[in-house]
Design a protein around this motif. Structure first.
Motif, PDB file in Angstrom:
ATOM      1  N   ALA A  24      50.766  58.330  32.637  1.00 39.72           N
ATOM      2  CA  ALA A  24      50.988  58.824  31.358  1.00 39.72           C
ATOM      3  C   ALA A  24      51.856  57.994  30.477  1.00 39.72           C
ATOM      4  O   ALA A  24      52.336  58.430  29.608  1.00 39.72           O
ATOM      5  CB  ALA A  24      51.478  60.098  31.372  1.00 39.72           C
ATOM      6  N   GLY A  25      51.753  56.688  30.798  1.00 39.02           N
ATOM      7  CA  GLY A  25      52.543  55.588  30.026  1.00 39.02           C
ATOM      8  C   GLY A  25      53.932  55.257  30.595  1.00 39.02           C
ATOM      9  O   GLY A  25      54.382  54.429  29.986  1.00 39.02           O
ATOM     10  N   ALA A  26      54.238  55.880  31.757  1.00 38.41           N
ATOM     11  CA  ALA A  26      55.744  55.561  32.133  1.00 38.41           C
ATOM     12  C   ALA A  26      55.732  54.065  32.448  1.00 38.41           C
ATOM     13  O   ALA A  26      56.894  53.503  32.332  1.00 38.41           O
ATOM     14  CB  ALA A  26      56.101  56.397  33.197  1.00 38.41           C
ATOM     15  N   THR A  27      54.699  53.545  32.987  1.00 33.41           N
ATOM     16  CA  THR A  27      54.709  52.309  33.667  1.00 33.41           C
ATOM     17  C   THR A  27      53.378  51.538  33.606  1.00 33.41           C
ATOM     18  O   THR A  27      52.318  52.681  33.461  1.00 33.41           O
ATOM     19  CB  THR A  27      54.924  51.953  35.225  1.00 33.41           C
ATOM     20  N   TRP A  28      53.317  50.464  33.345  1.00 38.85           N
ATOM     21  CA  TRP A  28      51.884  49.748  32.826  1.00 38.85           C
ATOM     22  C   TRP A  28      51.866  48.494  33.918  1.00 38.85           C
ATOM     23  O   TRP A  28      52.687  47.910  34.421  1.00 38.85           O
ATOM     24  CB  TRP A  28      51.812  49.194  31.541  1.00 38.85           C
ATOM     25  N   ASN A  29      50.293  48.097  34.186  1.00 35.43           N
ATOM     26  CA  ASN A  29      50.271  46.972  34.775  1.00 35.43           C
ATOM     27  C   ASN A  29      48.919  46.248  34.376  1.00 35.43           C
ATOM     28  O   ASN A  29      47.964  46.760  33.459  1.00 35.43           O
ATOM     29  CB  ASN A  29      49.560  47.297  36.395  1.00 35.43           C
ATOM     30  N   VAL A  30      49.118  44.934  34.184  1.00 31.95           N
ATOM     31  CA  VAL A  30      47.951  44.019  33.504  1.00 31.95           C
ATOM     32  C   VAL A  30      46.971  44.127  34.785  1.00 31.95           C
ATOM     33  O   VAL A  30      47.102  43.805  35.750  1.00 31.95           O
ATOM     34  CB  VAL A  30      48.565  42.741  33.365  1.00 31.95           C
ATOM     35  N   ILE A  31      45.658  44.535  34.476  1.00 35.77           N
ATOM     36  CA  ILE A  31      44.757  44.670  35.086  1.00 35.77           C
ATOM     37  C   ILE A  31      43.405  43.706  34.716  1.00 35.77           C
ATOM     38  O   ILE A  31      42.566  43.393  35.866  1.00 35.77           O
ATOM     39  CB  ILE A  31      43.846  46.187  35.124  1.00 35.77           C
ATOM     40  N   HIS A  32      43.665  43.008  33.870  1.00 32.54           N
ATOM     41  CA  HIS A  32      42.630  41.832  33.322  1.00 32.54           C
ATOM     42  C   HIS A  32      43.392  40.920  32.470  1.00 32.54           C
ATOM     43  O   HIS A  32      43.756  41.105  31.428  1.00 32.54           O
ATOM     44  CB  HIS A  32      41.272  42.354  32.754  1.00 32.54           C
ATOM     45  N   ASN A  33      43.759  39.725  32.993  1.00 32.59           N
ATOM     46  CA  ASN A  33      45.026  38.922  32.355  1.00 32.59           C
ATOM     47  C   ASN A  33      44.412  37.637  31.469  1.00 32.59           C
ATOM     48  O   ASN A  33      44.546  36.792  31.658  1.00 32.59           O
ATOM     49  CB  ASN A  33      45.956  38.531  33.481  1.00 32.59           C
ATOM     50  N   ILE A  34      43.436  38.119  30.739  1.00 29.25           N
ATOM     51  CA  ILE A  34      42.914  37.158  29.526  1.00 29.25           C
ATOM     52  C   ILE A  34      43.809  37.578  28.487  1.00 29.25           C
ATOM     53  O   ILE A  34      43.722  38.716  28.070  1.00 29.25           O
ATOM     54  CB  ILE A  34      41.467  37.308  29.412  1.00 29.25           C
ATOM     55  N   SER A  67      33.504  47.037  33.062  1.00 28.23           N
ATOM     56  CA  SER A  67      33.909  47.123  34.676  1.00 28.23           C
ATOM     57  C   SER A  67      33.349  48.565  34.881  1.00 28.23           C
ATOM     58  O   SER A  67      33.240  49.395  34.018  1.00 28.23           O
ATOM     59  CB  SER A  67      35.480  47.297  34.781  1.00 28.23           C
ATOM     60  N   ASN A  68      32.833  48.543  36.065  1.00 26.59           N
ATOM     61  CA  ASN A  68      31.992  49.750  36.430  1.00 26.59           C
ATOM     62  C   ASN A  68      33.006  50.526  37.630  1.00 26.59           C
ATOM     63  O   ASN A  68      32.656  51.422  38.021  1.00 26.59           O
ATOM     64  CB  ASN A  68      30.681  49.327  37.105  1.00 26.59           C
ATOM     65  N   ASP A  69      34.208  50.034  37.667  1.00 26.55           N
ATOM     66  CA  ASP A  69      35.209  50.592  38.839  1.00 26.55           C
ATOM     67  C   ASP A  69      36.541  50.838  38.222  1.00 26.55           C
ATOM     68  O   ASP A  69      37.511  50.832  38.985  1.00 26.55           O
ATOM     69  CB  ASP A  69      35.213  49.675  39.991  1.00 26.55           C
ATOM     70  N   ALA A  70      36.642  51.385  37.120  1.00 27.10           N
ATOM     71  CA  ALA A  70      37.929  51.864  36.530  1.00 27.10           C
ATOM     72  C   ALA A  70      38.662  50.577  36.297  1.00 27.10           C
ATOM     73  O   ALA A  70      40.079  50.757  36.226  1.00 27.10           O
ATOM     74  CB  ALA A  70      38.650  52.908  37.162  1.00 27.10           C
ATOM     75  N   GLY A  71      38.428  49.322  36.131  1.00 27.83           N
ATOM     76  CA  GLY A  71      39.228  48.095  35.865  1.00 27.83           C
ATOM     77  C   GLY A  71      39.572  47.143  37.137  1.00 27.83           C
ATOM     78  O   GLY A  71      40.347  46.361  37.004  1.00 27.83           O
ATOM     79  N   ALA A  72      39.035  47.909  38.295  1.00 23.50           N
ATOM     80  CA  ALA A  72      39.280  47.006  39.498  1.00 23.50           C
ATOM     81  C   ALA A  72      38.554  45.586  39.584  1.00 23.50           C
ATOM     82  O   ALA A  72      39.108  44.542  39.777  1.00 23.50           O
ATOM     83  CB  ALA A  72      38.724  47.515  40.698  1.00 23.50           C
ATOM     84  N   ASN A  73      37.446  45.457  38.742  1.00 26.01           N
ATOM     85  CA  ASN A  73      36.549  44.074  38.722  1.00 26.01           C
ATOM     86  C   ASN A  73      36.127  44.015  37.285  1.00 26.01           C
ATOM     87  O   ASN A  73      35.720  45.481  36.832  1.00 26.01           O
ATOM     88  CB  ASN A  73      35.413  43.988  39.740  1.00 26.01           C
ATOM     89  N   PHE A  74      35.866  43.118  36.821  1.00 22.09           N
ATOM     90  CA  PHE A  74      35.127  42.896  35.421  1.00 22.09           C
ATOM     91  C   PHE A  74      34.254  41.902  35.600  1.00 22.09           C
ATOM     92  O   PHE A  74      34.243  40.662  36.152  1.00 22.09           O
ATOM     93  CB  PHE A  74      36.338  42.367  34.134  1.00 22.09           C
ATOM     94  N   THR A  75      33.246  42.016  34.836  1.00 23.33           N
ATOM     95  CA  THR A  75      32.096  40.900  34.589  1.00 23.33           C
ATOM     96  C   THR A  75      31.811  40.956  33.069  1.00 23.33           C
ATOM     97  O   THR A  75      31.835  41.804  32.221  1.00 23.33           O
ATOM     98  CB  THR A  75      30.902  41.219  35.036  1.00 23.33           C
ATOM     99  N   GLN A  76      31.726  39.367  32.654  1.00 26.95           N
ATOM    100  CA  GLN A  76      31.503  39.250  31.124  1.00 26.95           C
ATOM    101  C   GLN A  76      29.962  39.471  30.836  1.00 26.95           C
ATOM    102  O   GLN A  76      29.248  39.371  31.637  1.00 26.95           O
ATOM    103  CB  GLN A  76      31.787  37.665  31.137  1.00 26.95           C
ATOM    104  N   ALA A  77      29.815  40.182  29.621  1.00 27.23           N
ATOM    105  CA  ALA A  77      28.513  40.431  28.961  1.00 27.23           C
ATOM    106  C   ALA A  77      28.094  39.105  28.806  1.00 27.23           C
ATOM    107  O   ALA A  77      28.651  38.389  28.106  1.00 27.23           O
ATOM    108  CB  ALA A  77      28.590  41.451  28.040  1.00 27.23           C
ATOM    109  N   ARG A  78      26.610  38.784  29.276  1.00 23.62           N
ATOM    110  CA  ARG A  78      26.338  37.285  29.098  1.00 23.62           C
ATOM    111  C   ARG A  78      24.753  37.571  28.361  1.00 23.62           C
ATOM    112  O   ARG A  78      24.242  36.723  28.038  1.00 23.62           O
ATOM    113  CB  ARG A  78      25.921  36.673  30.253  1.00 23.62           C
ATOM    114  N   PHE A  79      24.064  38.728  28.387  1.00 20.98           N
ATOM    115  CA  PHE A  79      22.579  38.665  28.286  1.00 20.98           C
ATOM    116  C   PHE A  79      22.409  39.351  26.836  1.00 20.98           C
ATOM    117  O   PHE A  79      22.667  40.504  26.605  1.00 20.98           O
ATOM    118  CB  PHE A  79      21.902  39.477  29.132  1.00 20.98           C
TER     119      PHE A  79
END
Length: 192
Positions: A24-34, A67-79
């Motif tokens: 609920a916002g007490a702590t935060w982590n960067v999950i995609h560091n662009i 991301s299809n897994d809640a931010g564990a992995n990301f793919t760039q939209a390309r098409f």
């Protein structure tokens, strides 16, 4: 943005990347560091589906990611959607279809257009090329969908534009230049 199925899970687009909190916002982590995350959208039906856009004035590594897994992995939209731009992209999920998402994409000083995906961001089509952001493509533009009618879309930049056919044609609703040139009296609206 808050996960509607678990209010303890939050996502934030920040200048250091996409961040996530599970308490609920007490702590935060960067999950995609662009750097320069600009907008984030979460699918309300399948909250594992997450969309994020990056970009700013001539920022490197601009693009739209999913991301299809809640931010564990990301793919760039390309098409069908630009993979780089010198401005920013704003996103809007269709509140009536969890598969449909729009992207207002702009270079620093001109729009690239409005793009639509009807398959969770896997592929995109450009629905119009109007230069709605104009000279503020790095700063001031957005897109929104009427929650009661998916065909009714508002896209804003220097002026406000409205579509009643999923963004394929836009009608200008305001006139920034008229106001700037004193053609609208002070305190009066710039359009309907």
């Amino acid at each position: 943005i808050i996960n509607p199925k678990n209010e303890r899970v939050l996502y934030a687009a920040t200048s250091i990347g996409l961040m996530k909190s599970t308490d609920a916002g007490a702590t935060w982590n960067v999950i995609h560091n662009i750097p320069m995350a600009v907008d984030v959208e979460l699918n309300p039906i399948d909250t594992n589906r997450l969309y994020v856009s990056y970009g700013s004035l001539f920022q490197e590594n601009s693009g739209v990611y999913r991301s299809n897994d809640a931010g564990a992995n990301f793919t760039q939209a390309r098409f069908g959607i630009p993979t780089t731009y010198s401005g920013k992209t704003m996103l809007s999920l269709d509140p009536n279809s969890d598969k449909t998402i729009y992207a207002s994409v702009a270079d620093a000083f001109a729009s690239k257009g409005l793009y639509r995906s009807s398959n969770h961001g896997e592929s995109w089509v450009q629905v119009n090329k109007n230069d709605i952001a104009a000279f503020q493509g790095w700063y001031s533009h957005d897109v929104a969908i009427n929650p009661n009618n998916s065909r009714d879309i508002v896209q804003v930049g220097i002026d406000a534009w409205r579509s009643t056919n999923n963004g394929f044609t836009m009608e200008q609703q305001t006139s920034w230049t008229n106001a700037r040139n004193g053609q609208n009296p002070v305190g009066q609206t710039e359009g309907p």
